[in-house]
Motif scaffolding. Sequence first.
Motif, PDB file in Angstrom:
ATOM      1  N   ALA A  14       4.729   7.574 -14.951  1.00 40.08           N
ATOM      2  CA  ALA A  14       5.009   8.058 -13.590  1.00 40.08           C
ATOM      3  C   ALA A  14       6.323   7.503 -13.086  1.00 40.08           C
ATOM      4  CB  ALA A  14       3.873   7.636 -12.663  1.00 40.08           C
ATOM      5  N   ALA A  15       6.545   6.198 -13.366  1.00 42.28           N
ATOM      6  CA  ALA A  15       7.791   5.583 -12.909  1.00 42.28           C
ATOM      7  C   ALA A  15       8.983   6.223 -13.582  1.00 42.28           C
ATOM      8  CB  ALA A  15       7.758   4.080 -13.210  1.00 42.28           C
TER       9      ALA A  15
ATOM     10  N   PHE B 271       7.052  -4.007 -12.813  1.00 46.31           N
ATOM     11  CA  PHE B 271       5.658  -3.595 -12.901  1.00 46.31           C
ATOM     12  C   PHE B 271       4.946  -4.260 -14.083  1.00 46.31           C
ATOM     13  CE2 PHE B 271       7.169   0.318 -10.585  1.00 46.31           C
ATOM     14  CZ  PHE B 271       6.600  -0.081  -9.387  1.00 46.31           C
ATOM     15  N   ARG B 272       5.718  -4.378 -15.221  1.00 38.24           N
ATOM     16  CA  ARG B 272       5.096  -4.999 -16.398  1.00 38.24           C
ATOM     17  C   ARG B 272       4.727  -6.451 -16.114  1.00 38.24           C
ATOM     18  NH1 ARG B 272       9.184  -2.681 -19.798  1.00 38.24           N
ATOM     19  NH2 ARG B 272       8.369  -0.845 -20.821  1.00 38.24           N
TER      20      ARG B 272
ATOM     21  N   SER C  13      -1.854  -3.138 -10.410  1.00 40.90           N
ATOM     22  CA  SER C  13      -2.787  -2.082 -10.769  1.00 40.90           C
ATOM     23  C   SER C  13      -2.089  -0.736 -10.673  1.00 40.90           C
ATOM     24  CB  SER C  13      -3.983  -2.112  -9.832  1.00 40.90           C
ATOM     25  OG  SER C  13      -3.577  -1.616  -8.570  1.00 40.90           O
ATOM     26  N   ARG C  14      -2.595   0.222 -11.352  1.00 36.89           N
ATOM     27  CA  ARG C  14      -1.972   1.545 -11.385  1.00 36.89           C
ATOM     28  C   ARG C  14      -1.907   2.144  -9.964  1.00 36.89           C
ATOM     29  NH1 ARG C  14      -4.248   6.542 -14.943  1.00 36.89           N
ATOM     30  NH2 ARG C  14      -2.815   8.114 -14.180  1.00 36.89           N
ATOM     31  N   ARG C  15      -2.972   1.933  -9.218  1.00 40.83           N
ATOM     32  CA  ARG C  15      -3.037   2.488  -7.865  1.00 40.83           C
ATOM     33  C   ARG C  15      -1.952   1.880  -6.955  1.00 40.83           C
ATOM     34  NH1 ARG C  15      -6.865   5.070  -4.927  1.00 40.83           N
ATOM     35  NH2 ARG C  15      -6.891   4.655  -2.686  1.00 40.83           N
ATOM     36  N   VAL C  16      -1.805   0.531  -7.051  1.00 38.84           N
ATOM     37  CA  VAL C  16      -0.787  -0.141  -6.228  1.00 38.84           C
ATOM     38  C   VAL C  16       0.606   0.326  -6.638  1.00 38.84           C
ATOM     39  CG1 VAL C  16       0.256  -2.373  -5.673  1.00 38.84           C
ATOM     40  CG2 VAL C  16      -2.237  -2.138  -5.759  1.00 38.84           C
TER      41      VAL C  16
ATOM     42  N   LEU D   4       3.289   2.056  -4.210  1.00 38.84           N
ATOM     43  CA  LEU D   4       4.636   1.519  -3.972  1.00 38.84           C
ATOM     44  C   LEU D   4       5.714   2.568  -4.248  1.00 38.84           C
ATOM     45  CD1 LEU D   4       4.382  -2.096  -5.423  1.00 38.84           C
ATOM     46  CD2 LEU D   4       4.842  -1.445  -3.045  1.00 38.84           C
ATOM     47  N   ILE D   5       5.512   3.271  -5.343  1.00 44.40           N
ATOM     48  CA  ILE D   5       6.491   4.307  -5.701  1.00 44.40           C
ATOM     49  C   ILE D   5       6.523   5.396  -4.631  1.00 44.40           C
ATOM     50  CG2 ILE D   5       6.987   6.168  -7.354  1.00 44.40           C
ATOM     51  CD1 ILE D   5       5.748   4.239  -9.498  1.00 44.40           C
TER      52      ILE D   5
END
Lengths: 413, 318
Positions: free
Chosen positions: B9-10, B23-24, B29-32, B36-37
């Motif tokens: 997604a990023a 992010f790594r 979490s994927r949701r957070v 943020l994005i």
Amino acid sequence: MSWWRRAKLFIGTGLGALLSTGAGAETLTLYWNAGHAYQAYAEVIERFEADHPGWEVRWERFQWPDMRTKLIADLAAKNPPDLVAEPGGWVQEFGQQGLLLPLNDFVAKDGEAMGFPEDWQVRAVERNMLDDQYFGVQIHLTCGTLVYNVDMLKEAGFDAPPATWEEFREVAIATTGGGRFGFAPNPSIGYYWSWFLQNGVTYYDPETNTVNLDSPEAIEAIQFLADLIQKDKAATTPVAGSDYEGPQKLFTANRAAMIITGPWDVKPIRTGNPDLNWAVAPSLNHKEQATFAGGVSLMIPRDAEHPDQAWELLKRLVALETEIAVTKEAGMTMPRKSWVENAEVQADPVIGSFGKCLPYAHDVAAELRLTGKHARIDKLLRSVIEEIIYNQVPAAEAMPRFAKEANAILASN
Amino acid sequence: MAADGSMGAAASTGIGSGARSFFRTRRLSRRVQQTLIAYSLLSPAIIYFTVYFFYPIGLEFWASLFSGQPLIGESRFAGFDNYVTALQDARVRQSVFATLTYAIGVTAASIAIGLGLALLLNQRLPGRTAIRAVIFFPYIISFVIVALIWQAILDPYTGILNGVLANFGMPTQNWLNDSSAALPVIIAITVWKDVGYAMLIYLAALQSIPSDFYEAAAIDGAGPAQQFRYVTWPLLTPTTLFIAVVSMIGQLQEIAPAYLITNGGPADATRLFSLHVFEAAFFELNIGYASALSFLMFLLILGITFVQFRLLNRDVSY
């Protein structure tokens, strides 16, 4: 040289020139009425700029309502102009709010040399004061009076202008006909005051904190005008709107025998119809001879960026030689006593006649303005007068209703 | 495509390697990460609306709670007094009534006349492009010019219209001095100015209706009136909703005709609400009260728009 280097050189030179120009220039912002942008003032501004190298005067011209809107927005943004012309009343109104710069220090420094306040008519000074502090300097002092078409009156058998209400009505009826009207009243609220004042009416009583417009005299005054329009059909119905030039245009076009106006209409009449045979009459006399006073003052906002330079320009704009030049150019009447005594002014039959009305002209709302509720009450008055003039509501019914509403506003906190 | 869904997604939204490593390393979490994005992408719009819409609305509400001259001069906290005063003021009610009459009149007439003109000029008529341009032209003129033109036409003593009437031996009229005529006159002037816009939108909508529908209706025996009733008008519902909402919102806030042509007169007959607010703020210097009036108008427009959506919003697909 590559195209890239040439482009960088070109952009750099341009930016450098722009920055150097901006850094050297100081701007003095002046708000002015569009109708008063006379050549004589343009020359004063040019001389000011020549005498102050590096200074530029940004002379912004507006109609009064538009200027007020812009000025209030500027004041809210704390970015006001340096010097502002105002049509009467704003000085005390804004001064009460602490939005204007007191001019006492300037007056202490330069007052004697410029003749302020000694050379100004007393009421022209008082209307710009609050608690012994000067907040403005009057630049024009005017009044409205009867202006008439000499030829139309002669055709109807009148060799002299009317002096009383009865004579006025007689002349108006006699000169009406064939698409022409005896009188063209102005829709602007201030013009109605000549009738009230001539019947001995005042706007406001500070002792009782009430308006006086429910008196029999006030009712008689406005009903007299309404009857002239509705019953006698000897006057035009003023056209609702914000344009106060309608009567002047009818007069200039030879379609109205009489109007009430002031020196601000001298230039439009003279240029609009140079052949018109017209004259200025003393104000009418019913219970007393009276009319309304007007005029323009200059004020410096408290947050003005350049108050010292604004004062320097103000001094030049109100100088006697400037006043005389403006009078010659536009026929405007002025607040200086030495202007009244000037031989050229006295020799001009039109200006001299307006000048003769100044002693009995009243600043109608002088005391009401100090309550801070003048504008609200004036709006009510305009509405009720329109009911009488347009909707034919009897003045005896409408004026007491107005007084009740206005007094409730005055009594409220 | 990246193995990790969030990284994908990023990457797909153009987030650079710095963000990916962020992010790594933080192992969000994927949701957070998605939140943020999303907010980072929305931030320009959020900042824009905050600075130019929400902050001024908040400031206006704050000012409405003060009497006097909040924002420029002296003021004191008054709670909801300004709102109570406004709701009890007969002149406010009168100006609201005049404004609703004006807005509904202009909107209804613009829709009816605009649709009629669009139907007419959607036919193959000689010179229809020029006629469309002529009708649309007033829409692009400033209202200041429109006001000057119509004042010159309607002046009771020097106006062209009364001159024409007099030439035909008909009685002249006090168009703008008659309390019962002034509001209809400024409605008519506004419709004259705005009808070209409604016509243009309806023309575009008419041209997007597939001709198959009309052919099918004709085969079923529908005449022009029935085709309009059962095909054209239902399919124009979204367009009508758009014009009605946009026009109502615009006309409820309109000040120019009343200010420039009649100054709210005669005897307050054309005192539109915006003119009332404008005078309270800029002539009476009653900033707190004017702010309360503005906020009430905001709520009124919100309510009317909601009602319009409820009445007219129907799904149309073809």
